[in-house]
Design a protein around this motif. Structure first.
Motif, PDB file in Angstrom:
ATOM      1  N   LYS A 170       9.294   4.065   6.410  1.00 59.34           N
ATOM      2  CA  LYS A 170      10.135   3.533   7.479  1.00 59.34           C
ATOM      3  C   LYS A 170      10.179   2.012   7.342  1.00 59.34           C
ATOM      4  O   LYS A 170       9.145   1.362   7.353  1.00 59.34           O
ATOM      5  CB  LYS A 170       9.564   3.932   8.840  1.00 59.34           C
ATOM      6  N   MET A 171      11.380   1.473   7.223  1.00 52.57           N
ATOM      7  CA  MET A 171      11.490   0.059   6.902  1.00 52.57           C
ATOM      8  C   MET A 171      11.166  -0.869   8.066  1.00 52.57           C
ATOM      9  O   MET A 171      11.000  -2.071   7.877  1.00 52.57           O
ATOM     10  CB  MET A 171      12.878  -0.241   6.338  1.00 52.57           C
ATOM     11  N   ASP A 172      11.046  -0.331   9.264  1.00 47.71           N
ATOM     12  CA  ASP A 172      10.642  -1.177  10.386  1.00 47.71           C
ATOM     13  C   ASP A 172       9.124  -1.338  10.476  1.00 47.71           C
ATOM     14  O   ASP A 172       8.623  -2.286  11.077  1.00 47.71           O
ATOM     15  CB  ASP A 172      11.185  -0.627  11.704  1.00 47.71           C
ATOM     16  N   SER A 173       8.387  -0.406   9.844  1.00 46.16           N
ATOM     17  CA  SER A 173       6.922  -0.467   9.913  1.00 46.16           C
ATOM     18  C   SER A 173       6.260  -0.341   8.548  1.00 46.16           C
ATOM     19  O   SER A 173       5.088  -0.651   8.391  1.00 46.16           O
ATOM     20  CB  SER A 173       6.393   0.652  10.812  1.00 46.16           C
ATOM     21  N   TYR A 174       7.028   0.142   7.546  1.00 51.54           N
ATOM     22  CA  TYR A 174       6.520   0.439   6.204  1.00 51.54           C
ATOM     23  C   TYR A 174       5.419   1.493   6.201  1.00 51.54           C
ATOM     24  O   TYR A 174       4.600   1.570   5.279  1.00 51.54           O
ATOM     25  CB  TYR A 174       6.063  -0.828   5.477  1.00 51.54           C
ATOM     26  N   GLU A 175       5.411   2.305   7.238  1.00 49.03           N
ATOM     27  CA  GLU A 175       4.531   3.465   7.263  1.00 49.03           C
ATOM     28  C   GLU A 175       5.262   4.653   6.617  1.00 49.03           C
ATOM     29  O   GLU A 175       6.481   4.774   6.731  1.00 49.03           O
ATOM     30  CB  GLU A 175       4.138   3.825   8.692  1.00 49.03           C
ATOM     31  N   PRO A 176       4.526   5.539   5.949  1.00 47.92           N
ATOM     32  CA  PRO A 176       5.178   6.699   5.333  1.00 47.92           C
ATOM     33  C   PRO A 176       5.823   7.608   6.378  1.00 47.92           C
ATOM     34  O   PRO A 176       5.261   7.822   7.456  1.00 47.92           O
ATOM     35  CB  PRO A 176       4.022   7.421   4.626  1.00 47.92           C
ATOM     36  N   ASP A 177       6.993   8.111   6.045  1.00 52.64           N
ATOM     37  CA  ASP A 177       7.628   9.149   6.844  1.00 52.64           C
ATOM     38  C   ASP A 177       7.132  10.479   6.281  1.00 52.64           C
ATOM     39  O   ASP A 177       7.703  11.020   5.333  1.00 52.64           O
ATOM     40  CB  ASP A 177       9.154   9.034   6.747  1.00 52.64           C
ATOM     41  N   THR A 178       6.054  10.973   6.831  1.00 56.77           N
ATOM     42  CA  THR A 178       5.354  12.132   6.256  1.00 56.77           C
ATOM     43  C   THR A 178       6.240  13.363   6.172  1.00 56.77           C
ATOM     44  O   THR A 178       6.211  14.092   5.169  1.00 56.77           O
ATOM     45  CB  THR A 178       4.096  12.454   7.089  1.00 56.77           C
ATOM     46  N   ASP A 230       0.842  -1.186   0.000  1.00 58.61           N
ATOM     47  CA  ASP A 230       0.000   0.000   0.000  1.00 58.61           C
ATOM     48  C   ASP A 230       0.885   1.245   0.000  1.00 58.61           C
ATOM     49  O   ASP A 230       1.521   1.568   1.002  1.00 58.61           O
ATOM     50  CB  ASP A 230      -0.907   0.002   1.234  1.00 58.61           C
ATOM     51  N   LEU A 231       0.918   1.944  -1.126  1.00 56.96           N
ATOM     52  CA  LEU A 231       1.775   3.123  -1.251  1.00 56.96           C
ATOM     53  C   LEU A 231       1.251   4.320  -0.458  1.00 56.96           C
ATOM     54  O   LEU A 231       2.009   5.252  -0.172  1.00 56.96           O
ATOM     55  CB  LEU A 231       1.930   3.502  -2.728  1.00 56.96           C
ATOM     56  N   GLN A 232      -0.007   4.326  -0.154  1.00 57.59           N
ATOM     57  CA  GLN A 232      -0.620   5.377   0.670  1.00 57.59           C
ATOM     58  C   GLN A 232      -0.380   6.777   0.086  1.00 57.59           C
ATOM     59  O   GLN A 232      -0.058   7.720   0.815  1.00 57.59           O
ATOM     60  CB  GLN A 232      -0.113   5.291   2.119  1.00 57.59           C
ATOM     61  N   CYS A 233      -0.535   6.865  -1.223  1.00 62.67           N
ATOM     62  CA  CYS A 233      -0.490   8.169  -1.893  1.00 62.67           C
ATOM     63  C   CYS A 233      -1.542   8.159  -2.999  1.00 62.67           C
ATOM     64  O   CYS A 233      -2.018   7.090  -3.400  1.00 62.67           O
ATOM     65  CB  CYS A 233       0.898   8.457  -2.455  1.00 62.67           C
ATOM     66  N   PRO A 234      -1.961   9.323  -3.489  1.00 61.43           N
ATOM     67  CA  PRO A 234      -3.033   9.373  -4.481  1.00 61.43           C
ATOM     68  C   PRO A 234      -2.706   8.578  -5.742  1.00 61.43           C
ATOM     69  O   PRO A 234      -1.573   8.607  -6.234  1.00 61.43           O
ATOM     70  CB  PRO A 234      -3.147  10.874  -4.793  1.00 61.43           C
ATOM     71  N   ALA A 235      -3.708   7.858  -6.246  1.00 62.05           N
ATOM     72  CA  ALA A 235      -3.556   7.093  -7.484  1.00 62.05           C
ATOM     73  C   ALA A 235      -3.894   7.968  -8.682  1.00 62.05           C
ATOM     74  O   ALA A 235      -4.389   9.096  -8.541  1.00 62.05           O
ATOM     75  CB  ALA A 235      -4.466   5.868  -7.444  1.00 62.05           C
TER      76      ALA A 235
END
Length: 317
Positions: free
Chosen positions: A153-161, A115-120
């Motif tokens: 962030k490679m430990d959580s794969y959440e975006p570093d906003t 999930d890239l979590q950015c607009p498609a």
């Protein structure tokens, strides 16, 4: 086809010693998914992955295993148009296509959506152009055409906003193109249509080398196609129609080392192999070897063979 020939030669010379060896040429008749090659990468297990416009191929030294999209399998590769394969420091293989990003699961041979979590885009897709890793901050970097650069962030794969906002503000372009992190932990952002930046993430320093190239050449439309790091730490910049330049890392200056007339063909690939040889692939002009001390080019000599000849696979000659 010209692009395919020298790209696959780079594959072979990167993985196996070239001098005194035979080089094999592979195409779609040998099981390669397509002869239009977009990217090549080796993974932690020693496999060679080839991204094409008709799916993925994995090479094990004996033959190719194809991976293609299936509408009936959500864990197949998301599109047959594969732009990039990237292996990170945690031994994960990332696959970027015209539809999105996936992580390959070697145990099941499946491609897990990320999930890239950015607009498609207007079709609900994410065109992933490039993937890289910034190990100093433990970040996975993804170039998404039409959006910009995403950082996870490679430990959580959440975006570093905070990082995402800063990077995209720094480059000011929704089509960043290729991402490359060099040995000095500097991020290079470039494409054949612009932009061309060197970004020091730690100090938040950004150098616009596109402007510097224009100052040197007096040409507005500079098409950067490839980068490579020299032994002295300087950066070689290959341009599709403008020759080859050298960036002095200390002085932050640019000089042209080979003009288009000297090369006679567009520069498509510059790559250093495991033995330290610097190779230059010219679109329609074959291969050259660069002597970094004298800054001179030579034409390599080797025996080219097809994979259908009666000989053992690479690595067993």
């Amino acid at each position: 086809m010209r692009n395919v020939i020298f790209t696959l030669l780079f594959l072979m010379c990167t993985c196996y010693s070239l001098f005194g060896q035979r080089i094999r040429f592979y195409n779609s008749n040998d099981g390669l998914s397509s002869s239009l090659v977009r990217n090549i990468e080796s993974d932690a297990n020693g496999y060679i992955w080839v991204a094409t416009d008709n799916g993925l191929s994995r090479y094990d030294g004996f033959g190719f295993v194809p991976f293609r999209h299936s509408d009936n399998d959500s864990l197949s590769v998301s599109s047959d148009v594969v732009n990039v394969i990237f292996s990170d420091s945690q031994e994960h293989s990332w696959v970027g296509t015209t539809v999105g990003l996936q992580r390959f699961d070697p145990a099941s041979s499946q491609f897990v959506p990320f999930d890239l979590q950015c607009p498609a885009d207007n079709r609900g897709n994410h065109y992933v152009f490039s993937v890289s890793e910034y190990t100093q901050s433990n970040l996975l970097l993804v170039s998404v055409s039409g959006w910009g650069i995403m950082a996870y962030k490679m430990d959580s794969y959440e975006p570093d906003t905070i990082m995402v906002n800063w990077l995209n503000s720094a480059i000011g372009n929704n089509f960043p193109g290729m991402l490359k992190v060099d040995n000095k932990n500097k991020l290079w952002v470039y494409s054949e249509m612009g932009p061309f930046f060197m970004i020091d993430i730690e100090s938040r320093c950004v150098v616009d080398y596109y402007k510097k190239l224009k100052e040197v050449t007096g040409i507005e439309n500079i098409r950067v196609s490839t980068l490579a790091e020299m032994e002295n730490g300087n950066i070689l910049v290959g341009c599709y129609t403008n020759g080859i330049f050298e960036i002095n890392r200390t002085l932050k200056t640019v000089r042209r080392v080979f003009s288009p007339d000297e090369l006679e063909n567009p520069v498509k690939v510059i790559k250093k192999d495991s033995s330290g040889r610097m190779w230059i692939g010219l679109d329609g002009g074959g291969l050259r070897i660069l002597d970094e001390e004298s800054m001179t080019l030579s034409i390599p000599t080797f025996q080219l063979r097809t994979s259908r000849s009666n000989s053992p696979p690479p690595g067993n000659t």
